[in-house]
Design a protein around this motif. Structure first.
Motif, PDB file in Angstrom:
ATOM      1  N   SER A 141       3.182 -50.656  -7.277  1.00 56.96           N
ATOM      2  CA  SER A 141       1.988 -49.849  -7.027  1.00 56.96           C
ATOM      3  C   SER A 141       1.710 -48.917  -8.203  1.00 56.96           C
ATOM      4  O   SER A 141       0.552 -48.716  -8.595  1.00 56.96           O
ATOM      5  CB  SER A 141       2.166 -49.025  -5.751  1.00 56.96           C
ATOM      6  OG  SER A 141       2.361 -49.861  -4.633  1.00 56.96           O
ATOM      7  N   LEU A 145      -1.556 -48.551 -10.692  1.00 58.44           N
ATOM      8  CA  LEU A 145      -2.209 -47.263 -10.952  1.00 58.44           C
ATOM      9  C   LEU A 145      -2.320 -47.017 -12.448  1.00 58.44           C
ATOM     10  O   LEU A 145      -3.339 -46.505 -12.930  1.00 58.44           O
ATOM     11  CB  LEU A 145      -1.428 -46.130 -10.285  1.00 58.44           C
ATOM     12  CG  LEU A 145      -1.475 -46.067  -8.756  1.00 58.44           C
ATOM     13  CD1 LEU A 145      -0.591 -44.938  -8.247  1.00 58.44           C
ATOM     14  CD2 LEU A 145      -2.899 -45.871  -8.263  1.00 58.44           C
ATOM     15  N   ALA A 150      -5.245 -44.184 -13.245  1.00 57.09           N
ATOM     16  CA  ALA A 150      -5.324 -43.264 -12.106  1.00 57.09           C
ATOM     17  C   ALA A 150      -4.880 -41.859 -12.499  1.00 57.09           C
ATOM     18  O   ALA A 150      -4.220 -41.662 -13.513  1.00 57.09           O
ATOM     19  CB  ALA A 150      -4.462 -43.790 -10.962  1.00 57.09           C
ATOM     20  N   ASP A 151      -5.245 -40.908 -11.630  1.00 60.50           N
ATOM     21  CA  ASP A 151      -4.849 -39.527 -11.889  1.00 60.50           C
ATOM     22  C   ASP A 151      -3.469 -39.247 -11.302  1.00 60.50           C
ATOM     23  O   ASP A 151      -2.884 -40.070 -10.593  1.00 60.50           O
ATOM     24  CB  ASP A 151      -5.884 -38.550 -11.330  1.00 60.50           C
ATOM     25  CG  ASP A 151      -6.102 -38.745  -9.826  1.00 60.50           C
ATOM     26  OD1 ASP A 151      -5.296 -39.446  -9.194  1.00 60.50           O
ATOM     27  OD2 ASP A 151      -7.095 -38.189  -9.313  1.00 60.50           O
ATOM     28  N   GLU A 153      -2.557 -37.201  -8.955  1.00 61.47           N
ATOM     29  CA  GLU A 153      -2.510 -37.072  -7.501  1.00 61.47           C
ATOM     30  C   GLU A 153      -2.245 -38.417  -6.833  1.00 61.47           C
ATOM     31  O   GLU A 153      -1.446 -38.506  -5.895  1.00 61.47           O
ATOM     32  CB  GLU A 153      -3.824 -36.482  -6.993  1.00 61.47           C
ATOM     33  CG  GLU A 153      -3.821 -36.187  -5.504  1.00 61.47           C
ATOM     34  CD  GLU A 153      -5.107 -35.530  -5.032  1.00 61.47           C
ATOM     35  OE1 GLU A 153      -5.271 -35.387  -3.803  1.00 61.47           O
ATOM     36  OE2 GLU A 153      -5.934 -35.168  -5.882  1.00 61.47           O
ATOM     37  N   SER A 154      -2.869 -39.460  -7.325  1.00 62.85           N
ATOM     38  CA  SER A 154      -2.639 -40.802  -6.777  1.00 62.85           C
ATOM     39  C   SER A 154      -1.202 -41.246  -7.023  1.00 62.85           C
ATOM     40  O   SER A 154      -0.567 -41.863  -6.158  1.00 62.85           O
ATOM     41  CB  SER A 154      -3.611 -41.803  -7.406  1.00 62.85           C
ATOM     42  OG  SER A 154      -4.945 -41.426  -7.190  1.00 62.85           O
ATOM     43  N   ASN A 157       1.102 -39.435  -4.547  1.00 65.32           N
ATOM     44  CA  ASN A 157       0.991 -39.959  -3.185  1.00 65.32           C
ATOM     45  C   ASN A 157       1.822 -41.226  -3.000  1.00 65.32           C
ATOM     46  O   ASN A 157       2.512 -41.393  -1.987  1.00 65.32           O
ATOM     47  CB  ASN A 157      -0.477 -40.241  -2.854  1.00 65.32           C
ATOM     48  CG  ASN A 157      -1.294 -38.969  -2.708  1.00 65.32           C
ATOM     49  OD1 ASN A 157      -0.739 -37.906  -2.416  1.00 65.32           O
ATOM     50  ND2 ASN A 157      -2.593 -39.058  -2.921  1.00 65.32           N
ATOM     51  N   VAL A 158       1.766 -42.129  -3.992  1.00 65.88           N
ATOM     52  CA  VAL A 158       2.551 -43.363  -3.914  1.00 65.88           C
ATOM     53  C   VAL A 158       4.044 -43.055  -3.925  1.00 65.88           C
ATOM     54  O   VAL A 158       4.827 -43.628  -3.147  1.00 65.88           O
ATOM     55  CB  VAL A 158       2.176 -44.309  -5.076  1.00 65.88           C
ATOM     56  CG1 VAL A 158       3.159 -45.471  -5.174  1.00 65.88           C
ATOM     57  CG2 VAL A 158       0.767 -44.829  -4.900  1.00 65.88           C
ATOM     58  N   SER A 215       4.469 -36.499 -13.220  1.00 64.92           N
ATOM     59  CA  SER A 215       3.240 -37.232 -12.894  1.00 64.92           C
ATOM     60  C   SER A 215       2.077 -36.831 -13.802  1.00 64.92           C
ATOM     61  O   SER A 215       1.229 -37.652 -14.137  1.00 64.92           O
ATOM     62  CB  SER A 215       2.859 -36.998 -11.429  1.00 64.92           C
ATOM     63  OG  SER A 215       2.680 -35.615 -11.172  1.00 64.92           O
ATOM     64  N   GLU A 219      -0.202 -39.587 -15.964  1.00 66.62           N
ATOM     65  CA  GLU A 219      -1.611 -39.893 -15.733  1.00 66.62           C
ATOM     66  C   GLU A 219      -2.317 -40.192 -17.048  1.00 66.62           C
ATOM     67  O   GLU A 219      -1.939 -39.712 -18.110  1.00 66.62           O
ATOM     68  CB  GLU A 219      -2.302 -38.736 -15.022  1.00 66.62           C
ATOM     69  CG  GLU A 219      -2.474 -37.487 -15.842  1.00 66.62           C
ATOM     70  CD  GLU A 219      -3.213 -36.394 -15.095  1.00 66.62           C
ATOM     71  OE1 GLU A 219      -3.722 -36.682 -14.005  1.00 66.62           O
ATOM     72  OE2 GLU A 219      -3.275 -35.277 -15.616  1.00 66.62           O
TER      73      GLU A 219
END
Length: 627
Positions: A141, A145, A150-151, A153-154, A157-158, A215, A219
């Motif tokens: 996943s 991303l 993706a940023d 935050e995504s 979450n994963v 993270s 990003e």
């Protein structure tokens, strides 16, 4: 196909000894490092550390050295994992084998309700498979991303979802079946397998926590994401398909550099429009503010755009993998320094105008001036703390170390620390700079160097003097170099007592007229407003600007006193020249002019003299005519 197809690297075989073992069936395809090998190496290192701690004296220096080496290997693996996440491959045969083994275990579990050891053993095997599936599915996943820019935050979450799934496996309750197992060998095997599962879950959690903490570094570049540059790269590669060259990345990188280099010339004006034009109400003085503002921010904005352009190009180069953490951290540090520089220049430009207007209304120049200095200090401190945090320093620990523990060190080395902080204060205080002519505690000379402990001064008799910085901070400092215009001259012209009032008045007027019109003498209009830049006008509301900048232009000529042997005329003025040679030349020229004016008015210089009155002389002296 289901997400856990990333288990392409291996198949799981359960041997007779009931221990877990992985066999990489893709060694011929996947040479070097990959997600699976790095993750398993990380799990093994944690197992080694755990076993090593059991049987080794923790106070041993050898123990500390080996443990540090193992921890360093773990850090190296963690730094490499983000780069290989995007290079995962799917192997259909490995996936089919994995699914087949999992199905067999599920069927065995259903048939073993009455066989405690087999049931617990099979349940642990299935739990282990679920752990592996959950972990590698989360990495797949993350790969998707990364490729979709993706940023953070995504990404978080994963990772949180994967960590929750891993934690659930540890909450599995098999106590009912375990109590029924009495064979010591079986109990030992079950315990060993549970330890493996716990270590694996902890290791996977440690990897995921590392990715979660970083993270922001994982990003994609904001501009890369918002413009969808990854789509443009793929589109260009489809048009110009060159196998040995990524045409899309090269083209987009060149266009990015051209764009940002061109933007440097106009971006300062854009920032001016956003921060000044839309806010500043005094349209009559807008052009003056514009000159100050744009000149101040031109350099930091230019460097900021260049660095950001390089950052975007690196994102393009690394895509679909994230930029390495070291490079990203380096860019954050550079951004912090440049943004701090930009904010300080904005405060020095636009901020000084606003604060000047505020000072004009409040008449609290000292307070407002102090606020500006505090703002400068706050910006610098915030930037330094951010850079230290990016370098890996524990900011909380640094602040805490300034407590009781730091007090003992401070008392033991108070002189060293006092000199060190004094040197920092001297740099910010701007009392003097290298090359200035100063006088401190009776020492006069030129500043050679401001060090961390001492300041070096070269005196005019060519000796070298070293003064501790703490001593300088507590002493009076006379800085002769802090003068822009105006070197003081005060002299007295003594004329003889046979001068008439008319002659003296005419002479004084001529001297005053000479000084008033001489290009060598500082006049009333020779001040900071005339020779300084535009922002000087606004600073005059904060401080006495002539005194701050070093402009003196007072000029007085008048009779001073009736001395013992002369009538003195006082001349008090400042020459425009401040350098040693120019000042002496100007003073000489003016003194010659003073002599001409004295002669012109029929006066003469007096010199010390004494009149002796003799009431009577001896007769021999009176008869001596030659006397």
């Amino acid at each position: 196909m289901r997400k856990f197809l990333i288990l392409c690297f291996f198949i799981l075989n359960l041997f007779a000894n009931s221990e877990f073992k992985f066999i990489d069936i893709n060694k011929s395809i996947l040479n070097g490092k990959n997600v699976y090998t790095l993750s398993q190496k990380f799990v093994e290192l944690n197992e080694q550390i755990k076993e090593y701690k059991k049987f080794t004296d923790s106070n041993s220096s050898i123990y500390s050295g080996i443990l540090k080496e193992l921890e360093d290997q773990k850090k190296e693996i963690l730094s490499e994992i983000p780069q290989v996440i995007v290079s995962q491959r799917i192997n259909e045969k490995a996936t089919e084998s994995f699914l087949k083994i999992k199905q067999q275990l599920q069927e065995t579990l259903k048939r073993s309700n009455d066989k405690s050891f087999i049931y617990v053993d099979t349940a642990l095997n299935l739990a282990y498979l679920d752990i592996v599936e959950s972990f590698y599915s989360s990495l797949l996943s993350l790969e998707n991303l990364f490729k979709s820019a993706a940023d953070s935050e995504s990404i978080v979450n994963v990772i949180d979802e994967a960590m929750n799934d891993l934690q659930k496996t540890l909450s599995m309750d098999l106590s009912v079946y375990r109590t029924k197992i009495t064979n010591p060998n079986e109990i030992e095997k079950i315990s060993h397998k549970e330890e493996i599962i716990v270590n694996t879950v902890n290791s996977y959690n440690e990897i995921l926590k590392y990715l979660r903490v970083n993270s922001k570094l994982l990003e994609s570049n904001y501009l890369f994401s918002i413009l969808g540059l990854q789509n443009w790269i793929d589109h260009i590669n489809e048009i110009a398909n060159i196998h040995f060259l990524n045409t899309g990345k090269i083209v987009i990188s060149i266009l990015t550099l051209i764009f940002f280099f061109s933007l440097r010339k106009v971006f300062s004006h854009i920032v001016y429009f956003l921060l000044v034009k839309l806010i500043y109400r005094n349209k009559a003085k807008a052009n003056e503010v514009k000159t100050i503002f744009i000149e101040n921010i031109k350099k930091p904005v230019g460097f900021l755009l260049i660095v950001y352009a390089i950052s975007v190009c690196l994102t393009i180069t690394f895509y679909p993998a994230p930029v390495s953490f070291d490079l990203t951290n380096l860019f954050y540090i550079v951004y912090a320094a440049l943004i701090a520089w930009l904010v300080l220049n904005i405060l020095d430009g636009y901020g000084i105008v606003l604060v000047a207007n505020l000072a004009k209304k409040s008449d609290k120049k000292e307070v407002v001036n102090l606020i500006i200095k505090i703002l400068y200090f706050v910006v610098i401190i915030i930037a330094l703390l951010f850079m230290l945090a990016q370098l890996g320093f524990n900011i909380s620990a640094i602040i805490a170390s300034l407590g009781i523990g730091g007090l003992a060190v401070a008392l033991a080395a108070k002189d060293i620390i006092a000199n060190f902080f004094a040197s920092i204060l001297l740099l910010f205080d701007n009392s003097f700079n290298q090359g200035d002519w100063i006088e401190i505690s009776g020492i006069e000379g030129t500043v050679v160097e401001i060090g961390l402990r001492k300041t070096t001064i070269r005196t005019f008799d060519n000796s070298l003097v070293f003064l501790p910085n703490s001593t300088i901070m507590g002493a009076n400092i006379k800085n002769w170099s802090k003068r822009k215009m105006g070197r003081h001259v005060r002299m007295y012209l003594g004329v003889t007592y046979d001068a008439t009032p008319e002659q003296l008045e005419s002479c004084v007027n001529d001297l005053r007229e000479l000084l008033k019109n001489s290009p060598l003498v500082a006049q009333v209009d020779d001040n900071a407003l005339k020779y300084g830049d535009t922002k000087i006008k606004y600073r005059q509301n904060l401080v006495s600007i002539n005194d701050l900048e070093g402009y003196k232009n007072s000029c007085y000529v008048a009779l001073s006193e009736f001395a013992d042997s002369s009538i003195n005329i006082e001349l008090y003025f400042y020459t425009k020249a401040i350098s040693a040679n120019d000042f002496r030349q100007a003073r000489q020229t003016l003194m010659l002019e003073f002599m001409r004016i004295i002669a012109k008015n029929g006066l003469s210089f007096a010199f010390p003299s004494r009149s002796v009155y003799v009431e009577s002389l001896p007769e021999s002296f009176q008869n001596n005519k030659t006397f």
